[in-house]
Design a protein around this motif. Sequence first.
Motif, mmCIF file in Angstrom:
data_model
loop_
_atom_site.group_PDB
_atom_site.id
_atom_site.type_symbol
_atom_site.label_atom_id
_atom_site.label_comp_id
_atom_site.label_asym_id
_atom_site.label_seq_id
_atom_site.Cartn_x
_atom_site.Cartn_y
_atom_site.Cartn_z
ATOM 1 N N GLY A 12 0.827 -1.195 0.000
ATOM 2 C CA GLY A 12 0.000 0.000 0.000
ATOM 3 C C GLY A 12 0.859 1.241 0.000
ATOM 4 O O GLY A 12 2.091 1.165 0.122
ATOM 5 N N PRO A 13 0.252 2.407 -0.128
ATOM 6 C CA PRO A 13 1.006 3.661 -0.147
ATOM 7 C C PRO A 13 1.793 3.859 1.153
ATOM 8 O O PRO A 13 1.395 3.356 2.212
ATOM 9 C CB PRO A 13 -0.086 4.733 -0.276
ATOM 10 N N SER A 14 2.883 4.589 1.076
ATOM 11 C CA SER A 14 3.630 4.939 2.292
ATOM 12 C C SER A 14 2.711 5.674 3.257
ATOM 13 O O SER A 14 1.949 6.559 2.853
ATOM 14 C CB SER A 14 4.825 5.838 1.942
ATOM 15 N N LEU A 66 -2.737 -8.350 0.083
ATOM 16 C CA LEU A 66 -3.723 -7.372 0.507
ATOM 17 C C LEU A 66 -3.166 -5.980 0.227
ATOM 18 O O LEU A 66 -2.081 -5.631 0.699
ATOM 19 C CB LEU A 66 -4.035 -7.506 2.000
ATOM 20 N N LEU A 67 -3.917 -5.203 -0.547
ATOM 21 C CA LEU A 67 -3.531 -3.826 -0.873
ATOM 22 C C LEU A 67 -4.398 -2.880 -0.047
ATOM 23 O O LEU A 67 -5.633 -2.945 -0.121
ATOM 24 C CB LEU A 67 -3.733 -3.574 -2.367
ATOM 25 N N PHE A 68 -3.755 -1.997 0.720
ATOM 26 C CA PHE A 68 -4.467 -1.088 1.617
ATOM 27 C C PHE A 68 -4.519 0.322 1.034
ATOM 28 O O PHE A 68 -3.651 0.737 0.265
ATOM 29 C CB PHE A 68 -3.801 -1.070 2.998
ATOM 30 N N THR A 69 -5.537 1.064 1.451
ATOM 31 C CA THR A 69 -5.717 2.450 1.021
ATOM 32 C C THR A 69 -4.920 3.383 1.926
ATOM 33 O O THR A 69 -4.409 2.982 2.975
ATOM 34 C CB THR A 69 -7.195 2.851 1.097
ATOM 35 N N SER A 91 -7.193 3.658 6.741
ATOM 36 C CA SER A 91 -6.923 2.537 5.850
ATOM 37 C C SER A 91 -8.004 1.470 5.890
ATOM 38 O O SER A 91 -8.558 1.158 6.946
ATOM 39 C CB SER A 91 -5.572 1.904 6.213
ATOM 40 N N SER A 92 -8.266 0.923 4.712
ATOM 41 C CA SER A 92 -9.126 -0.236 4.561
ATOM 42 C C SER A 92 -8.525 -1.092 3.446
ATOM 43 O O SER A 92 -7.568 -0.682 2.784
ATOM 44 C CB SER A 92 -10.557 0.179 4.221
ATOM 45 N N VAL A 93 -9.072 -2.288 3.249
ATOM 46 C CA VAL A 93 -8.570 -3.167 2.202
ATOM 47 C C VAL A 93 -9.155 -2.726 0.856
ATOM 48 O O VAL A 93 -10.361 -2.777 0.649
ATOM 49 C CB VAL A 93 -8.932 -4.635 2.484
ATOM 50 N N ARG A 94 -8.297 -2.289 -0.042
ATOM 51 C CA ARG A 94 -8.752 -1.899 -1.381
ATOM 52 C C ARG A 94 -8.865 -3.125 -2.292
ATOM 53 O O ARG A 94 -9.769 -3.214 -3.125
ATOM 54 C CB ARG A 94 -7.779 -0.884 -1.992
ATOM 55 N N LEU A 95 -7.927 -4.080 -2.119
ATOM 56 C CA LEU A 95 -7.912 -5.261 -2.975
ATOM 57 C C LEU A 95 -7.366 -6.447 -2.185
ATOM 58 O O LEU A 95 -6.339 -6.341 -1.507
ATOM 59 C CB LEU A 95 -7.031 -5.014 -4.210
ATOM 60 N N ASP A 96 -8.060 -7.572 -2.261
ATOM 61 C CA ASP A 96 -7.631 -8.838 -1.660
ATOM 62 C C ASP A 96 -7.421 -9.798 -2.822
ATOM 63 O O ASP A 96 -8.381 -10.296 -3.412
ATOM 64 C CB ASP A 96 -8.703 -9.344 -0.694
ATOM 65 N N LEU A 97 -6.146 -10.047 -3.183
ATOM 66 C CA LEU A 97 -5.826 -10.723 -4.438
ATOM 67 C C LEU A 97 -5.118 -12.058 -4.197
ATOM 68 O O LEU A 97 -3.939 -12.084 -3.822
ATOM 69 C CB LEU A 97 -4.936 -9.814 -5.291
ATOM 70 N N PRO A 98 -5.793 -13.190 -4.427
ATOM 71 C CA PRO A 98 -5.108 -14.491 -4.370
ATOM 72 C C PRO A 98 -4.085 -14.579 -5.508
ATOM 73 O O PRO A 98 -4.334 -14.112 -6.614
ATOM 74 C CB PRO A 98 -6.240 -15.510 -4.558
ATOM 75 N N GLU A 155 0.714 -9.906 -15.214
ATOM 76 C CA GLU A 155 -0.697 -9.539 -15.088
ATOM 77 C C GLU A 155 -1.011 -9.099 -13.658
ATOM 78 O O GLU A 155 -1.700 -8.095 -13.443
ATOM 79 C CB GLU A 155 -1.580 -10.721 -15.493
ATOM 80 N N TYR A 156 -0.524 -9.882 -12.684
ATOM 81 C CA TYR A 156 -0.725 -9.503 -11.284
ATOM 82 C C TYR A 156 -0.046 -8.164 -10.982
ATOM 83 O O TYR A 156 -0.602 -7.308 -10.298
ATOM 84 C CB TYR A 156 -0.166 -10.577 -10.352
ATOM 85 N N PHE A 157 1.180 -8.015 -11.508
ATOM 86 C CA PHE A 157 1.939 -6.775 -11.253
ATOM 87 C C PHE A 157 1.169 -5.576 -11.791
ATOM 88 O O PHE A 157 1.008 -4.567 -11.093
ATOM 89 C CB PHE A 157 3.312 -6.852 -11.908
ATOM 90 N N ASP A 158 0.692 -5.669 -13.014
ATOM 91 C CA ASP A 158 -0.026 -4.553 -13.634
ATOM 92 C C ASP A 158 -1.290 -4.209 -12.842
ATOM 93 O O ASP A 158 -1.608 -3.024 -12.651
ATOM 94 C CB ASP A 158 -0.393 -4.886 -15.080
ATOM 95 N N ARG A 159 -2.011 -5.227 -12.397
ATOM 96 C CA ARG A 159 -3.252 -4.944 -11.671
ATOM 97 C C ARG A 159 -2.960 -4.249 -10.350
ATOM 98 O O ARG A 159 -3.621 -3.265 -9.992
ATOM 99 C CB ARG A 159 -4.028 -6.243 -11.416
ATOM 100 N N LEU A 160 -1.967 -4.757 -9.616
ATOM 101 C CA LEU A 160 -1.638 -4.153 -8.324
ATOM 102 C C LEU A 160 -1.101 -2.727 -8.512
ATOM 103 O O LEU A 160 -1.417 -1.828 -7.726
ATOM 104 C CB LEU A 160 -0.625 -5.020 -7.575
ATOM 105 N N TRP A 161 -0.308 -2.524 -9.549
ATOM 106 C CA TRP A 161 0.226 -1.191 -9.826
ATOM 107 C C TRP A 161 -0.896 -0.204 -10.138
ATOM 108 O O TRP A 161 -0.911 0.924 -9.635
ATOM 109 C CB TRP A 161 1.207 -1.279 -10.991
ATOM 110 N N GLN A 162 -1.842 -0.636 -10.944
ATOM 111 C CA GLN A 162 -2.970 0.232 -11.282
ATOM 112 C C GLN A 162 -3.817 0.561 -10.062
ATOM 113 O O GLN A 162 -4.231 1.708 -9.857
ATOM 114 C CB GLN A 162 -3.824 -0.446 -12.357
ATOM 115 N N GLU A 163 -4.084 -0.446 -9.236
ATOM 116 C CA GLU A 163 -4.893 -0.224 -8.036
ATOM 117 C C GLU A 163 -4.164 0.672 -7.038
ATOM 118 O O GLU A 163 -4.777 1.518 -6.380
ATOM 119 C CB GLU A 163 -5.242 -1.563 -7.377
ATOM 120 N N LEU A 164 -2.849 0.497 -6.935
ATOM 121 C CA LEU A 164 -2.053 1.328 -6.035
ATOM 122 C C LEU A 164 -2.110 2.790 -6.465
ATOM 123 O O LEU A 164 -2.336 3.688 -5.645
ATOM 124 C CB LEU A 164 -0.606 0.823 -6.009
ATOM 125 N N ASN A 165 -1.939 3.042 -7.742
ATOM 126 C CA ASN A 165 -1.988 4.408 -8.257
ATOM 127 C C ASN A 165 -3.380 5.005 -8.168
ATOM 128 O O ASN A 165 -3.552 6.186 -7.860
ATOM 129 C CB ASN A 165 -1.501 4.448 -9.710
#
Length: 260
Positions: free
Chosen positions: A43-45, A209-212, A216-223, A244-254
């Motif tokens: 997640g973001p710093s 788990l990607l946090f906002t 903070s809350s869970v933005r994405l829970d990705l198996p 594919e996983y990298f691109d999705r997580l990068w997009q969600e993070l941004n």
Amino acid sequence: MANAAQIVFDNVCLTYLTPSDELEVLANLSFVVQQGEFVSFIGPSGCGKTTLLSLIAGLLTATSGKVLVDGEAQIGPSPKIGYMLQQDHLFEWRTCMENVMLGLEIQGKASRTTRANVAELLERYGLWRFRHYYPRQLSGGMRQRVALIRTLAINPEIVLLDEPFSALDYQTRLRLEDEVHAILRDAGKTVVLVTHDIGEAISMSDRVLLFTLPPSSVRLDLPIILSREGPSPLLARKAPEFNEYFDRLWQELNAGYEDH
């Protein structure tokens, strides 16, 4: 049969009081980590990833909601949990063996039996011949292995890793990811890894788990399911699904940054 839920966050809120205001860090946060699962937090710093580890470890108490470990409220440090910090925090005046024994000594569990177990761990992970070396005589990767074995020596059920590779050069980091992953998988531990490295999270984890940003809350829970030969994180980076996983997580993070 599915594994039991070992770590549970149930509508957890955490608010810090400052001299001038209240800072809401976590808001109604809920997620589960199953026994034997390897989960990464990204997640973001400033989103509270290390705070989450402190709550799991019992070093912090939630303002509201529940943090459960094995079905019990986490209200203080537990021998079930080993916590490996970003820095190795080895004592320079203690040898490799003495540093590994430290947690056992603090818990009053230093004995012939536990010392023999430590010797076995050092032998298994290539550090036995360095047991009388001091930290200044070890490479960065070796120091991190000593810190990990010190964590495992107390035989925790859950291992928390707070950016343990961030201070290492890239080559050492990749090699140590493989070593640490193999050690923890071999030991059958439940693992929670905090990292800023998306590739590291994907290659080492069963789930990310990607946090906002706060609160903070869970933005994405990705198996994470990768087609590869063997469990090596280095091989995982070559799997066709990795990008594919990298691109999705990068997009969600941004997108998380843009939302704020």
